[in-house]
Design a protein around this motif. Structure first.
Motif, PDB file in Angstrom:
ATOM      1  N   ASN A 251      -2.748 -13.966  -7.025  1.00 30.56           N
ATOM      2  CA  ASN A 251      -3.379 -14.266  -8.309  1.00 30.56           C
ATOM      3  C   ASN A 251      -4.862 -14.494  -8.100  1.00 30.56           C
ATOM      4  O   ASN A 251      -5.304 -14.887  -7.016  1.00 30.56           O
ATOM      5  CB  ASN A 251      -2.763 -15.521  -8.941  1.00 30.56           C
ATOM      6  CG  ASN A 251      -1.338 -15.286  -9.410  1.00 30.56           C
ATOM      7  OD1 ASN A 251      -1.112 -14.594 -10.401  1.00 30.56           O
ATOM      8  ND2 ASN A 251      -0.377 -15.857  -8.698  1.00 30.56           N
ATOM      9  N   GLY A 252      -5.629 -14.270  -9.154  1.00 30.72           N
ATOM     10  CA  GLY A 252      -7.067 -14.512  -9.106  1.00 30.72           C
ATOM     11  C   GLY A 252      -7.854 -13.265  -9.429  1.00 30.72           C
ATOM     12  O   GLY A 252      -7.474 -12.155  -9.047  1.00 30.72           O
ATOM     13  N   GLU A 253      -8.936 -13.468 -10.168  1.00 32.95           N
ATOM     14  CA  GLU A 253      -9.790 -12.347 -10.570  1.00 32.95           C
ATOM     15  C   GLU A 253     -11.079 -12.348  -9.746  1.00 32.95           C
ATOM     16  O   GLU A 253     -11.530 -13.391  -9.288  1.00 32.95           O
ATOM     17  CB  GLU A 253     -10.101 -12.452 -12.058  1.00 32.95           C
ATOM     18  CG  GLU A 253      -8.883 -12.312 -12.956  1.00 32.95           C
ATOM     19  CD  GLU A 253      -8.232 -10.949 -12.882  1.00 32.95           C
ATOM     20  OE1 GLU A 253      -8.941  -9.975 -12.520  1.00 32.95           O
ATOM     21  OE2 GLU A 253      -7.031 -10.839 -13.155  1.00 32.95           O
ATOM     22  N   PRO A 254     -11.686 -11.165  -9.564  1.00 35.95           N
ATOM     23  CA  PRO A 254     -11.213  -9.890 -10.073  1.00 35.95           C
ATOM     24  C   PRO A 254      -9.994  -9.388  -9.313  1.00 35.95           C
ATOM     25  O   PRO A 254      -9.761  -9.780  -8.167  1.00 35.95           O
ATOM     26  CB  PRO A 254     -12.410  -8.964  -9.860  1.00 35.95           C
ATOM     27  CG  PRO A 254     -13.114  -9.551  -8.672  1.00 35.95           C
ATOM     28  CD  PRO A 254     -12.959 -11.035  -8.821  1.00 35.95           C
ATOM     29  N   THR A 255      -9.225  -8.516  -9.958  1.00 37.74           N
ATOM     30  CA  THR A 255      -8.097  -7.861  -9.307  1.00 37.74           C
ATOM     31  C   THR A 255      -8.626  -6.831  -8.314  1.00 37.74           C
ATOM     32  O   THR A 255      -9.565  -6.088  -8.626  1.00 37.74           O
ATOM     33  CB  THR A 255      -7.200  -7.170 -10.349  1.00 37.74           C
ATOM     34  OG1 THR A 255      -6.641  -8.171 -11.206  1.00 37.74           O
ATOM     35  CG2 THR A 255      -6.080  -6.393  -9.681  1.00 37.74           C
ATOM     36  N   LEU A 256      -8.035  -6.797  -7.132  1.00 36.89           N
ATOM     37  CA  LEU A 256      -8.403  -5.811  -6.115  1.00 36.89           C
ATOM     38  C   LEU A 256      -7.346  -4.714  -6.106  1.00 36.89           C
ATOM     39  O   LEU A 256      -6.157  -4.989  -5.905  1.00 36.89           O
ATOM     40  CB  LEU A 256      -8.483  -6.455  -4.738  1.00 36.89           C
ATOM     41  CG  LEU A 256      -9.342  -7.722  -4.608  1.00 36.89           C
ATOM     42  CD1 LEU A 256      -9.322  -8.218  -3.159  1.00 36.89           C
ATOM     43  CD2 LEU A 256     -10.768  -7.473  -5.077  1.00 36.89           C
ATOM     44  N   VAL A 257      -7.743  -3.478  -6.343  1.00 37.36           N
ATOM     45  CA  VAL A 257      -6.827  -2.341  -6.338  1.00 37.36           C
ATOM     46  C   VAL A 257      -7.088  -1.527  -5.083  1.00 37.36           C
ATOM     47  O   VAL A 257      -8.176  -0.972  -4.897  1.00 37.36           O
ATOM     48  CB  VAL A 257      -7.006  -1.470  -7.595  1.00 37.36           C
ATOM     49  CG1 VAL A 257      -6.020  -0.301  -7.574  1.00 37.36           C
ATOM     50  CG2 VAL A 257      -6.806  -2.310  -8.862  1.00 37.36           C
ATOM     51  N   PHE A 258      -6.097  -1.471  -4.195  1.00 39.36           N
ATOM     52  CA  PHE A 258      -6.228  -0.794  -2.906  1.00 39.36           C
ATOM     53  C   PHE A 258      -5.644   0.610  -2.989  1.00 39.36           C
ATOM     54  O   PHE A 258      -4.469   0.786  -3.320  1.00 39.36           O
ATOM     55  CB  PHE A 258      -5.504  -1.585  -1.815  1.00 39.36           C
ATOM     56  CG  PHE A 258      -6.206  -2.843  -1.385  1.00 39.36           C
ATOM     57  CD1 PHE A 258      -7.006  -2.850  -0.245  1.00 39.36           C
ATOM     58  CD2 PHE A 258      -6.086  -4.022  -2.123  1.00 39.36           C
ATOM     59  CE1 PHE A 258      -7.653  -4.012   0.159  1.00 39.36           C
ATOM     60  CE2 PHE A 258      -6.725  -5.180  -1.731  1.00 39.36           C
ATOM     61  CZ  PHE A 258      -7.518  -5.181  -0.580  1.00 39.36           C
ATOM     62  N   VAL A 259      -6.460   1.605  -2.635  1.00 43.84           N
ATOM     63  CA  VAL A 259      -6.064   3.014  -2.710  1.00 43.84           C
ATOM     64  C   VAL A 259      -6.141   3.635  -1.316  1.00 43.84           C
ATOM     65  O   VAL A 259      -7.220   3.652  -0.696  1.00 43.84           O
ATOM     66  CB  VAL A 259      -6.972   3.787  -3.686  1.00 43.84           C
ATOM     67  CG1 VAL A 259      -6.530   5.247  -3.785  1.00 43.84           C
ATOM     68  CG2 VAL A 259      -6.971   3.123  -5.067  1.00 43.84           C
TER      69      VAL A 259
END
Length: 310
Positions: free
Chosen positions: A65-73
């Motif tokens: 949880n926690g912002e910002p969200t990290l999107v791993f690609v």
């Protein structure tokens, strides 16, 4: 590594393969644990399937949880497992979204064309499904091209982009002849060429077991998906779209790279809103796996650089 390989390496990345699509087995013991500790809470941590824009089923996971969200690609021929050393570190302070692009890992391989744009739609779909409103996109190798496409699709949500051993030179010159010469060996003997091609990106200092895992894993990828994605990515460099797309993405870009290849700051800054690089000395293409502690600290620094200015 020759110049054509360098051009592709800036976009390609880690693995997927048939054995990566093993079905999850649910044992009686696990079932009892779910009943005891709460089914809703347990199932919330399981991988999920989200439909991309074209209906392709995309496997993804959400942690923390926690912002910002990290999107791993992940990168070329790879999947979400390549980020396993990052999940426990960053999930303490951020919500993480990790996915398998179409044709990789547990996601469906039903497309006839594996373009960077379609991969970007995969990222957009899972980000939307996770309810993420403020996002940093993190892409390894080919994932650098993918997160640029994803940022173009959701400009109001993306705080910044972080490339991982990628985006050294988005103006890198590639001709159709270069691309054709690069693809031919993969068509002749896919497994052998993967081991040669990827082997050049792994430091001789890397643990031998990890090296062999990467080579075996990536060489087990579906050739039609891998070659198709390679061709699509190279098209962006041939046409110049690899650079032009950043002129539509007005957010900061940072790379966390190894030092195998030089960074062309001027070329990148001609197209990006801003660009910086954090270069790890003596690190190779798979630095998030074979240098996880140093990489995590550097990625954390890059995240702070983006969030401190937004």
């Amino acid at each position: 590594m020759n110049s054509v390989s360098t051009a592709f390496r800036n976009k390609g990345g880690l693995c997927r393969r048939s054995h990566g699509r093993r079905a999850l087995s649910v044992t009686t013991g696990l079932t009892l644990m779910v009943l005891v500790f709460g089914a809703a809470k347990a199932l919330a941590q399981w991988p999920q399937m989200v439909r991309s824009a074209d209906g392709t089923a995309i496997s993804c996971e959400v942690h923390g949880n926690g912002e910002p969200t990290l999107v791993f690609v992940h990168g070329w021929n790879c999947d979400a497992r390549y980020w396993r050393a990052q999940v426990p570190y960053f999930a303490k302070r951020h919500r993480l979204v990790i996915l398998d692009l179409a044709g990789h890992g547990h996601s469906a391989a039903t497309r006839t064309r594996y373009s960077m744009r379609a991969f970007g739609e995969d990222v957009c779909a899972v980000t939307t499904a996770a309810g993420a409103a403020r996002v940093i996109l993190i892409g390894h190798s080919m994932g650098g091209s993918v997160i640029a496409e994803a940022a173009r699709l959701m400009p109001d949500r993306v705080v910044g982009l972080i490339g991982v051993d990628t985006l050294e030179n988005i103006e890198y010159p590639v001709t159709q002849e270069d691309a054709d010469k690069m693809v031919v060996p993969f068509r002749k003997d896919f497994k052998a060429e993967i081991r040669r091609f990827v082997g050049e990106m792994i430091s001789p200092r890397t643990d031998g077991r990890l090296r062999e895992w990467i080579l075996a894993d990536m060489s087990a990828a579906p050739p039609e998906v891998a070659i198709g994605a390679m061709e699509e990515m190279l098209k962006q460099y041939i046409s110049g779209e690899a650079a032009k797309i950043f002129e539509q993405i007005r957010v900061p870009v940072i790379s966390v790279n190894g030092d195998l290849w030089p960074v062309n700051y001027d070329a990148n800054r001609r197209h990006m809103a801003s660009y910086e690089a954090i270069v790890l000395k003596d690190a190779d293409h798979f630095l998030m796996m074979n240098r996880p502690e140093a990489f995590n600290r550097s990625l954390d620094k890059a995240i702070r650089m983006l969030t401190d200015t937004r």
